[in-house]
Write a protein that holds these residues in place. Structure first.
Motif, PDB file in Angstrom:
ATOM      1  N   UNK A 116      12.504  -9.958  -6.563  1.00  0.00           N
ATOM      2  CA  UNK A 116      11.832 -11.248  -6.744  1.00  0.00           C
ATOM      3  C   UNK A 116      10.761 -11.155  -7.832  1.00  0.00           C
ATOM      4  N   UNK A 117      10.643 -12.196  -8.605  1.00  0.00           N
ATOM      5  CA  UNK A 117       9.708 -12.225  -9.735  1.00  0.00           C
ATOM      6  C   UNK A 117       8.266 -11.993  -9.311  1.00  0.00           C
ATOM      7  N   UNK A 118       7.918 -12.444  -8.098  1.00  0.00           N
ATOM      8  CA  UNK A 118       6.522 -12.326  -7.678  1.00  0.00           C
ATOM      9  C   UNK A 118       6.144 -10.911  -7.262  1.00  0.00           C
ATOM     10  N   UNK A 119       7.091  -9.970  -7.317  1.00  0.00           N
ATOM     11  CA  UNK A 119       6.773  -8.568  -6.991  1.00  0.00           C
ATOM     12  C   UNK A 119       6.251  -7.805  -8.206  1.00  0.00           C
ATOM     13  N   UNK A 120       6.307  -8.409  -9.391  1.00  0.00           N
ATOM     14  CA  UNK A 120       5.850  -7.739 -10.608  1.00  0.00           C
ATOM     15  C   UNK A 120       4.340  -7.868 -10.714  1.00  0.00           C
ATOM     16  N   UNK A 121       3.633  -6.738 -10.659  1.00  0.00           N
ATOM     17  CA  UNK A 121       2.165  -6.746 -10.698  1.00  0.00           C
ATOM     18  C   UNK A 121       1.675  -7.035 -12.112  1.00  0.00           C
ATOM     19  N   UNK A 122       0.732  -7.960 -12.226  1.00  0.00           N
ATOM     20  CA  UNK A 122       0.162  -8.306 -13.526  1.00  0.00           C
ATOM     21  C   UNK A 122      -1.198  -7.665 -13.751  1.00  0.00           C
ATOM     22  N   UNK A 123      -1.814  -7.152 -12.690  1.00  0.00           N
ATOM     23  CA  UNK A 123      -3.081  -6.421 -12.784  1.00  0.00           C
ATOM     24  C   UNK A 123      -3.009  -5.235 -11.822  1.00  0.00           C
ATOM     25  N   UNK A 124      -3.725  -4.147 -12.128  1.00  0.00           N
ATOM     26  CA  UNK A 124      -3.738  -3.009 -11.205  1.00  0.00           C
ATOM     27  C   UNK A 124      -4.608  -3.273  -9.991  1.00  0.00           C
ATOM     28  N   UNK A 125      -4.416  -2.465  -8.965  1.00  0.00           N
ATOM     29  CA  UNK A 125      -5.281  -2.531  -7.785  1.00  0.00           C
ATOM     30  C   UNK A 125      -6.694  -2.095  -8.161  1.00  0.00           C
ATOM     31  N   UNK A 126      -7.687  -2.606  -7.461  1.00  0.00           N
ATOM     32  CA  UNK A 126      -9.077  -2.209  -7.680  1.00  0.00           C
ATOM     33  C   UNK A 126      -9.712  -1.893  -6.331  1.00  0.00           C
ATOM     34  N   UNK A 127     -10.275  -0.692  -6.159  1.00  0.00           N
ATOM     35  CA  UNK A 127     -10.221   0.425  -7.101  1.00  0.00           C
ATOM     36  C   UNK A 127      -8.806   0.960  -7.247  1.00  0.00           C
ATOM     37  N   UNK A 128      -8.605   1.800  -8.234  1.00  0.00           N
ATOM     38  CA  UNK A 128      -7.261   2.247  -8.576  1.00  0.00           C
ATOM     39  C   UNK A 128      -6.550   2.911  -7.401  1.00  0.00           C
ATOM     40  N   UNK A 129      -7.279   3.712  -6.627  1.00  0.00           N
ATOM     41  CA  UNK A 129      -6.617   4.440  -5.540  1.00  0.00           C
ATOM     42  C   UNK A 129      -6.454   3.598  -4.280  1.00  0.00           C
ATOM     43  N   UNK A 130      -6.730   2.291  -4.390  1.00  0.00           N
ATOM     44  CA  UNK A 130      -6.473   1.383  -3.271  1.00  0.00           C
ATOM     45  C   UNK A 130      -5.037   0.859  -3.287  1.00  0.00           C
ATOM     46  N   UNK A 131      -4.272   1.198  -4.323  1.00  0.00           N
ATOM     47  CA  UNK A 131      -2.869   0.776  -4.381  1.00  0.00           C
ATOM     48  C   UNK A 131      -2.100   1.347  -3.192  1.00  0.00           C
ATOM     49  N   UNK A 132      -1.085   0.643  -2.765  1.00  0.00           N
ATOM     50  CA  UNK A 132      -0.249   1.133  -1.672  1.00  0.00           C
ATOM     51  C   UNK A 132       0.620   2.296  -2.161  1.00  0.00           C
ATOM     52  N   UNK A 133       1.038   3.130  -1.238  1.00  0.00           N
ATOM     53  CA  UNK A 133       1.883   4.282  -1.561  1.00  0.00           C
ATOM     54  C   UNK A 133       2.926   4.451  -0.466  1.00  0.00           C
ATOM     55  N   UNK A 134       4.186   4.373  -0.842  1.00  0.00           N
ATOM     56  CA  UNK A 134       5.284   4.579   0.091  1.00  0.00           C
ATOM     57  C   UNK A 134       5.710   6.042   0.015  1.00  0.00           C
TER      58      UNK A 134
END
Length: 341
Positions: A11-29
């Motif tokens: 789905x188009x809405x899954x494409x991230x346009x900005x990174x997570x803040x802070x950087x290490x707050x991004x999800x990890x599978x």
């Protein structure tokens, strides 16, 4: 293998346009022998083992996107590989308007002469003057965001920081090694406290990383070469980690591809300096790495083929289906996966 095997619906809405803040707050599978585990990047020290070593790419993204004029014709260029002190190979928009020897004015006193067009459509540009080309690009170029982001919003001042990793030191890439975008000094300190070391190598990522696979069969796809270097000290460190039972975890497909280019059939990683066009697809035997941290990739891409080679195609199709259903963010500014075969 048929390239259609590597397709999935995103789905188009899954494409991230900005990174997570802070950087290490991004999800990890996390994908390992026990299944799938939904975590965040800051959990990484607990997902690895003492004695493991993470390998980062220290390439630095240059302002490789240029807009210029040849007479009245507007020319867009994305540099993708240095070929000499003043020569860069580039993919060009409106390339049919350029002939061998034409001069393009990119503004700010930056000019280049175009060379003949190659089979892949790229051209060589010879930049005029005596100033280092890097200074010319700082004046006339802009950050080359991937097309799936640049097509949705313009590049802005935030991207100058967002699209560089904390390890960026060696200028020459036209795309970021995006898995390393998730790291912060605090996370690196916590990894060290957990007994998890790190090392760096250099692979200057080219614009070819974004090119679609147009062939119907993987055997007919040609990779663009990228320049990389692993020095003797780093190669020795990686070999020593594995010799004492630790794991070498590549952070990003660029780090993985260079390590595998440097590793012999005996599993020994040797110093390496030069071009690599290694193309990893299912059936490949990995020789130098024991795991991979990477973002989520495009369907039918060489990078999805690579992770399928590492973990198995059927399993990665299942992993990506879970990520899509669970709202993970994809591509350069998106979330991460930790793949431990």
């Amino acid at each position: 293998m048929n390239v259609d095997l590597f397709h999935f619906e995103l789905p188009n809405d899954r494409i991230a346009l900005r990174p997570a803040a802070p950087r290490d707050a991004a999800r990890m599978l996390v994908v390992d022998g026990d299944g799938l585990h939904d975590r965040v990047v800051s959990d990484l020290p607990g997902a690895l083992r003492a004695g493991d070593l993470l390998v980062f790419n220290d390439t630095r993204v240059i302002p490789a996107q240029l807009e210029g004029l040849r007479g009245q014709a507007r020319i867009g260029a994305t540099l993708h590989k240095r070929e000499g002190p003043r020569r860069w190979r580039a993919f060009v928009r409106n390339a049919k308007r350029l002939r061998d020897g034409d001069v393009i004015d990119f503004g700010g006193g930056v000019q280049a002469t175009a060379g003949a067009r190659e089979e892949d459509g790229s051209l060589a540009f010879d930049f005029h003057g005596d100033e280092p080309v890097e200074l010319l690009l700082e004046r006339a170029g802009r950050m080359p965001l991937p097309p799936y982001i640049a097509g949705k919003r313009p590049t802005d001042a935030r991207d100058a920081d967002d699209y560089q990793t904390m390890f960026a030191r060696e200028a020459g890439a036209v795309a970021a090694p995006t898995a390393a975008l998730h790291f912060t000094p605090d996370l690196l300190a916590r990894l060290a406290a957990a007994g998890i070391d790190h090392a760096t190598l250099t692979l200057h990522v080219g614009a070819g990383t974004f090119l679609p696979v147009k062939a119907e069969d993987t055997a007919d796809h040609r990779m663009h070469a990228e320049w990389g270097r692993i020095d003797a000290e780093t190669a020795e460190r990686l070999n020593a980690v594995r010799a004492r039972g630790g794991r070498v975890i590549a952070v990003g497909t660029t780090s993985l591809r260079l390590i595998e280019s440097a590793a012999g059939e005996d599993g020994v990683i040797r110093p390496f300096e030069g071009d690599t066009a290694i193309f990893i697809t299912p059936g490949y035997t990995f020789r130098g790495i024991d795991g991979l941290m990477t973002n989520f990739h495009l369907p039918r891409s060489t990078l999805f083929m690579l992770v399928s080679a590492l973990m198995g195609l059927e399993r990665m199709q299942s992993v990506y289906a879970h990520a899509i259903d669970d709202g993970y963010r994809f591509y350069s500014y998106g979330d991460a996966s930790l793949l431990l075969p």
